[in-house]
Design an enzyme around this catalytic site. Structure first.
Site, short mmCIF file in Angstrom:
data_model
loop_
_atom_site.label_atom_id
_atom_site.label_comp_id
_atom_site.label_asym_id
_atom_site.label_seq_id
_atom_site.Cartn_x
_atom_site.Cartn_y
_atom_site.Cartn_z
CB SER A 240 21.35 23.05 12.83
OG SER A 240 20.86 24.31 12.77
CG HIS A 270 21.41 25.02 17.66
ND1 HIS A 270 20.99 26.36 17.13
CD2 HIS A 270 21.73 24.33 16.55
CE1 HIS A 270 20.99 26.21 15.89
NE2 HIS A 270 21.47 25.26 15.33
CG HIS A 317 22.10 35.05 18.72
ND1 HIS A 317 22.96 34.92 17.59
CD2 HIS A 317 21.18 33.99 18.16
CE1 HIS A 317 22.64 33.99 16.96
NE2 HIS A 317 21.62 33.47 17.11
NE ARG A 326 15.87 34.11 14.16
CZ ARG A 326 16.86 33.00 14.39
NH1 ARG A 326 16.78 32.03 13.66
NH2 ARG A 326 17.69 33.28 15.49
CG ASP A 372 14.82 28.95 20.25
OD1 ASP A 372 14.23 28.39 19.44
OD2 ASP A 372 16.25 28.94 20.33
#
Ligand code: NMX
Ligand code: MLT
Length: 439
Positions: A240, A270, A317, A326, A372
């Protein structure tokens, strides 16, 4: 002129000579090499982008302007009674690299507030689209539809110096950022809440206003602040951010560039992975009749997914080689706010089992969870159970990093991006020679 813009101008003027010096005096210094594997394999780890907004270390994870996630959360201004910083202050920080005072953050808040009215035609366009359109298609279209508002295009057509490009890019980015929360919330309420949009409360900060337009009570305001900050930036090589940077490098404006980036975010490898994670977790829970599976049952579910040729969503990843900080930040949130929640317990169980399964599977270079794997659990807990909407939340957050990047791209005069492609025959010939003979 706002203090943020003043500060930004100062920073830009101080930074430009550093780039000029690097180009003029050290332009031919070698910083990397490219292998056939990298050329065919999606340019992994090829160092050919520059950004000072954030940096991703494979082991440590992300730092925003040099600060880790815990440092970012600790150091930026927060409203009384809130655990997470104001998005407005975080935006100031991303743009300037300086920690703002509460007064600075409040000034950004009122600036954004004045820019926040969404043109009415955006709602008409959203309403004209098929109601079963994916929320990311709605989001991206709404953003693109506002391109006619671009200050950059107007100033470009009037004629401006290259050194001024960042100024209208900043104006477009501020306008866009100010409007995204209302657009995102409108899509949610139109599509999933019987078409009952909730008007904005312009007295609130961005996080709290988003929560109230979504119709979720406290502490969802803090959830929104945490979520948007965590998803804001992951250096500039991710799809992105890279797309926004690439498109903007043609001097196309922030609306075109950001909308394009959102189309990249909408892919399952993604940002859409957060939707896939929840859908996968729901399948597991359904098959277990709502009970927590045993480790052996879970192992079987994971293998069934892999054997069906699918990926384990939320794991792996392209850069990270450890658990994504995160993920950890969100896990800590869950430990504090929803420790006994069954879905959180299942997520923890997956964390215990999936890395071993992925290692045994032997393909993924990183068997650990990414951002995610945890984010949807929090949304679900607070009542946002429509998981095909989750990537829109990611998109609102991603605006912060990508827009900060393209303002700086224009400020530093980064040129049109245009890497070189080669043919398969060339690769074969270089391979047979044991490597390309450099002139
Ligand atoms: N489950 C199964 N296989 C995997 C996984 C996974 N979670 N992660 C990587 N692999 C496979 C990958 O498909 C590839 O297989 P093949 O050789 O058959 O093409 C192989 O392992 C090597 O891939 P890597 O080099 O480890 O990963 P790559 O850099 O190509 O891709 C991701 C990174 C993130 C796309 C990949 O790990 C993945 O598909 N993860 C699941 C989807 C996901 O969680 N995406 C979200 C990423 C974060 N975000 O928000 O954007
Ligand atoms: C992101 O936040 O963009 C993802 O973790 C993907 C990436 O960094 O490549």
């Amino acid at each position: 002129m706002s203090k943020l813009k003043d500060q930004l101008r100062e920073k830009i003027e101080a930074h430009r000579p550093r780039v000029q010096k690097l180009l003029k005096e050290h332009g031919t210094v070698l910083i990397d090499k490219v292998t056939i594997e990298q050329a065919i394999g999606g340019a992994r780890d090829v160092k050919c982008l520059v950004s000072d907004i954030s940096y991703l270390d494979p082991l440590e994870g992300i730092r925003f302007r040099g600060k880790t996630i815990p440092e970012t959360f600790a150091d930026l201004p927060k409203l009384p009674g809130c655990d997470y910083p104001l998005i407005e202050g975080f935006w100031y920080f991303l743009l300037t690299g300086d920690v703002p005072t509460m007064k600075d953050a409040r000034e950004v808040m009122s600036d954004l507030r004045e820019r926040s009215r969404v043109p009415l035609y955006v709602f008409d366009i959203l309403r004209a689209m098929a109601r079963d359109s994916h929320p990311m298609a709605l989001f991206s279209t709404a953003i693109l539809s506002m391109q006619r508002e671009s200050v950059f295009v107007k100033r470009y057509n009037e004629g401006m110096k290259k050194t001024e490009y960042w100024d209208p890019m900043y104006e477009d980015s501020m306008n866009l950022l100010a409007r995204l929360p209302e657009i995102a919330a409108y899509i949610y309420r139109m599509k999933y809440r019987s078409d009952t949009p909730i008007p904005p409360d312009r007295s609130l900060d961005l996080g709290a206003n988003f929560a109230q337009m979504m119709g979720f009570p406290k502490p969802y305001d803090d959830v929104a602040r945490m979520y948007f900050i965590l998803h804001s930036d992951h250096e500039v090589g991710n799809v992105s951010a890279h797309t926004v940077h690439l498109v903007a490098s043609t001097l196309s404006d922030a609306y075109y560039a950001f909308s394009a980036g959102m189309n990249g975010l909408a892919g399952p490898l993604h940002g859409l992975a957060n939707q896939e994670v929840l859908s996968w977790i729901q399948d597991v829970m359904k098959q277990m009749g709502g009970k927590l599976p045993s480790k052996d049952d879970l192992k079987k579910f994971l293998w069934d997914t892999l054997n069906a040729g699918r990926v384990i969503p939320g794991y792996g990843h392209a850069v990270l080689r450890r658990t994504d900080p995160r993920y950890t930040a969100q896990m800590e949130f869950c430990q504090k706010h929803l420790p006994e929640y069954p879905m959180f317990k299942l997520t923890n169980l997956i964390y215990q089992v999936a890395p071993g399964v992925l290692r045994e599977h032997g393909k993924a270079k990183n068997p650990w969870p990414n951002v995610d794997a945890q984010s949807g659990v929090i949304q679900w807990y607070y009542g946002l159970t429509e998981y095909d909407y989750y990537t829109v939340l990611f998109g609102v957050g991603r605006a912060l990093g990508t827009l900060a990047n393209i303002i700086w791209d224009r400020a530093l005069g980064y040129p049109l991006e245009r890497p070189k492609s080669v043919t398969t025959e060339m690769l074969e010939s270089w391979a047979s020679e044991g490597g390309r003979q450099m002139p």
